[in-house]
Design a protein around this motif. Structure first.
Motif, PDB file in Angstrom:
ATOM      1  N   GLY A 136      -7.773   9.002  -0.886  1.00  0.00           N
ATOM      2  CA  GLY A 136      -8.768   9.275   0.299  1.00  0.00           C
ATOM      3  C   GLY A 136      -8.867   7.818   0.935  1.00  0.00           C
ATOM      4  N   THR A 137      -9.121   6.976   0.166  1.00  0.00           N
ATOM      5  CA  THR A 137      -9.241   5.461   0.696  1.00  0.00           C
ATOM      6  C   THR A 137      -8.177   4.798   1.113  1.00  0.00           C
ATOM      7  OG1 THR A 137     -11.204   5.473  -1.117  1.00  0.00           O
ATOM      8  CG2 THR A 137     -10.198   3.272  -0.006  1.00  0.00           C
ATOM      9  N   LEU A 138      -6.972   5.011   0.367  1.00  0.00           N
ATOM     10  CA  LEU A 138      -5.607   4.535   0.920  1.00  0.00           C
ATOM     11  C   LEU A 138      -5.233   4.968   2.157  1.00  0.00           C
ATOM     12  CD1 LEU A 138      -3.722   4.318  -2.504  1.00  0.00           C
ATOM     13  CD2 LEU A 138      -5.068   2.430  -1.395  1.00  0.00           C
ATOM     14  N   TYR A 139      -5.519   6.224   2.352  1.00  0.00           N
ATOM     15  CA  TYR A 139      -4.932   7.124   3.562  1.00  0.00           C
ATOM     16  C   TYR A 139      -5.753   6.650   4.693  1.00  0.00           C
ATOM     17  CZ  TYR A 139      -1.972  10.719   1.132  1.00  0.00           C
ATOM     18  OH  TYR A 139      -1.056  11.255   0.394  1.00  0.00           O
ATOM     19  N   PRO A 156      -3.216   4.281   7.185  1.00  0.00           N
ATOM     20  CA  PRO A 156      -2.079   5.234   8.068  1.00  0.00           C
ATOM     21  C   PRO A 156      -2.680   6.496   8.631  1.00  0.00           C
ATOM     22  CG  PRO A 156      -1.971   5.558   5.561  1.00  0.00           C
ATOM     23  CD  PRO A 156      -2.815   4.424   5.542  1.00  0.00           C
ATOM     24  N   LYS A 157      -4.076   6.753   8.197  1.00  0.00           N
ATOM     25  CA  LYS A 157      -4.898   7.674   9.077  1.00  0.00           C
ATOM     26  C   LYS A 157      -4.125   9.177   8.326  1.00  0.00           C
ATOM     27  CE  LYS A 157      -7.117   5.364  12.608  1.00  0.00           C
ATOM     28  NZ  LYS A 157      -8.517   5.376  11.477  1.00  0.00           N
ATOM     29  N   GLN A 158      -3.574   9.475   7.233  1.00  0.00           N
ATOM     30  CA  GLN A 158      -3.137  10.557   6.694  1.00  0.00           C
ATOM     31  C   GLN A 158      -3.914  11.496   6.124  1.00  0.00           C
ATOM     32  OE1 GLN A 158      -0.103   8.752   4.371  1.00  0.00           O
ATOM     33  NE2 GLN A 158       1.554   9.097   5.829  1.00  0.00           N
ATOM     34  N   ILE A 212      -6.759  11.449  -8.451  1.00  0.00           N
ATOM     35  CA  ILE A 212      -5.799  10.731  -7.581  1.00  0.00           C
ATOM     36  C   ILE A 212      -6.177  11.178  -6.055  1.00  0.00           C
ATOM     37  CG2 ILE A 212      -3.357  11.088  -6.478  1.00  0.00           C
ATOM     38  CD1 ILE A 212      -2.650  11.483  -9.297  1.00  0.00           C
ATOM     39  N   ILE A 213      -6.872  12.430  -5.747  1.00  0.00           N
ATOM     40  CA  ILE A 213      -7.170  12.481  -4.432  1.00  0.00           C
ATOM     41  C   ILE A 213      -8.225  11.578  -3.942  1.00  0.00           C
ATOM     42  CG2 ILE A 213      -8.805  14.109  -3.142  1.00  0.00           C
ATOM     43  CD1 ILE A 213      -7.220  16.530  -4.502  1.00  0.00           C
ATOM     44  N   THR A 230       0.788  -1.145  -0.097  1.00  0.00           N
ATOM     45  CA  THR A 230      -0.127  -0.034  -0.076  1.00  0.00           C
ATOM     46  C   THR A 230       0.988   1.188  -0.177  1.00  0.00           C
ATOM     47  OG1 THR A 230      -1.647  -1.132   1.328  1.00  0.00           O
ATOM     48  CG2 THR A 230      -1.805   1.221   1.173  1.00  0.00           C
ATOM     49  N   ASN A 231       1.927   1.329   0.774  1.00  0.00           N
ATOM     50  CA  ASN A 231       2.967   2.427   0.716  1.00  0.00           C
ATOM     51  C   ASN A 231       3.275   2.741  -0.642  1.00  0.00           C
ATOM     52  OD1 ASN A 231       2.417   2.900   3.679  1.00  0.00           O
ATOM     53  ND2 ASN A 231       4.064   1.495   4.326  1.00  0.00           N
TER      54      ASN A 231
END
Length: 346
Positions: free
Chosen positions: A79-82, A85-87, A74-75, A51-52
């Motif tokens: 938004g889902t991938l973050y 890591p809660k970024q 991309i946003i 994922t990173n």
């Protein structure tokens, strides 16, 4: 009836026609979606294993591109991938960059927080200010936005030749760029004038809805296409996914557009849809192809439509992919060809 009164009536009618024609717009150039979709195809296989690394690819692309469709898309992916890591602060910073440049982003739908990850922005102090700026951009755009259509001429186009027409409508929310991606077809490129239509209700820079004027807008677009191009009106196909499929059905069974056939990807069943409505419309020669998924929440209603079409001798085919939900199958381009061949059967 006095001459002055007749002149007044004619003036009013002329103004009405002009206003109507101003509600739709043919776009000759649009910001390409190809860059994003190529990136998406590269990133998706990586997500499950790293994922990173996927996040890094999206972040680098965001900062290196000048394409706003790519940035906005991309946003949505980040938004889902973050979420793990809660970024979310990093994601909001990207949104802020676009909003400050005058590009609106996708924060709300029908006055509700959407996509779901944007709910996390409410815990960030600067979010209300960004949301206010974004809403102002959306408001201003809705004052001037019209339903738009992009015409893709067939290869070796000859303006003196009649061509069949293939009109495509997005679902509940969508864009011309997304339609071009999902409905790409070498067969259509070779044989049809293809028209991609997006609604006049502005949601954000890359999202539209058709809204209550959708059918009126599409009828006006169809009228303008017939005025500008030689169209074989015996070969008009209406197509769309989800709510765009529902719109296609509505346009056909209510005789708004005389269609040879419908190509429907995981369509939603119209509210006013039953044997009586279809029978009273007096449809003749219409042929329908539906591409569905076994795990689609709308499948039972799709089957109901097929049964009604069968009862009324409306030729139709329904293809159900066992592992799919409310989505396009991987081989959808081949289903487009099969659908058109089915519709062309005499």
């Amino acid at each position: 009836m006095s001459a002055k009164f007749m002149i007044l009536v004619l003036c009013i009618l002329t103004i009405s026609v002009k206003l109507c024609s101003q509600e739709v717009l043919e776009v000759n150039q649009i910001e390409s979606g190809t860059e994003f979709w190529e990136l998406y195809d590269e990133v998706v296989p990586i997500i499950e294993t790293d994922t990173n690394a996927a996040i890094k690819l999206y972040e680098d692309a965001f900062h290196n591109t000048k394409n706003n469709f790519t940035k906005s898309s991309i946003i949505h992916q980040l938004g889902t991938l973050y979420s793990t890591p809660k970024q979310f602060d990093k994601c909001l910073s990207m949104c802020e960059e676009l909003v400050k440049s005058g590009v609106s982003v996708f924060f709300t739908l029908r006055d509700k927080t959407y996509p779901s990850f944007t709910k996390e922005f409410e815990n960030i102090d600067r979010y209300p200010s960004i949301l206010e700026q974004n809403n102002e951009l959306v408001k201003k755009m809705n004052e001037i936005t019209k339903a738009e259509y992009y015409i893709q001429k067939p290869n070796n186009f000859n303006e003196n030749k009649k061509y069949p027409l293939f009109m495509i409508f997005h679902g509940g929310i969508g864009s011309i760029q997304n339609l071009q991606h999902y409905w790409r077809s070498a067969f259509l490129n070779e044989n049809y004038i293809v028209v991609y239509v997006q609604g006049g209700n502005f949601i954000c820079s890359i999202k539209r809805r058709f809204g209550p004027e959708g059918k009126t807008d599409i009828k006006e677009i169809f009228k303008k296409i017939r005025e500008d191009y030689l169209i074989d009106t015996s070969k008009v196909i209406l197509a769309g996914q989800s709510a765009g499929g529902m719109l296609s059905i509505d346009l056909a069974i209510n005789n708004h557009i005389s269609a040879q056939g419908l190509v429907l990807a995981f369509p939603v069943k119209p509210r006013e849809f039953g044997a009586d409505e279809i029978y009273s419309s007096g449809l003749k020669g219409l042929r329908i192809s539906m591409i569905c998924g076994e795990n689609d929440w709308a499948l039972e209603r799709q089957k109901e439509m097929s049964v009604i079409f069968d009862k009324l001798d409306v030729p139709n085919r329904i293809v159900i992919y066992p592992d799919n939900g409310h989505e396009f199958p991987d081989d959808f381009s081949s289903q487009i060809v099969k659908s058109v061949n089915f519709i062309d059967q005499k």
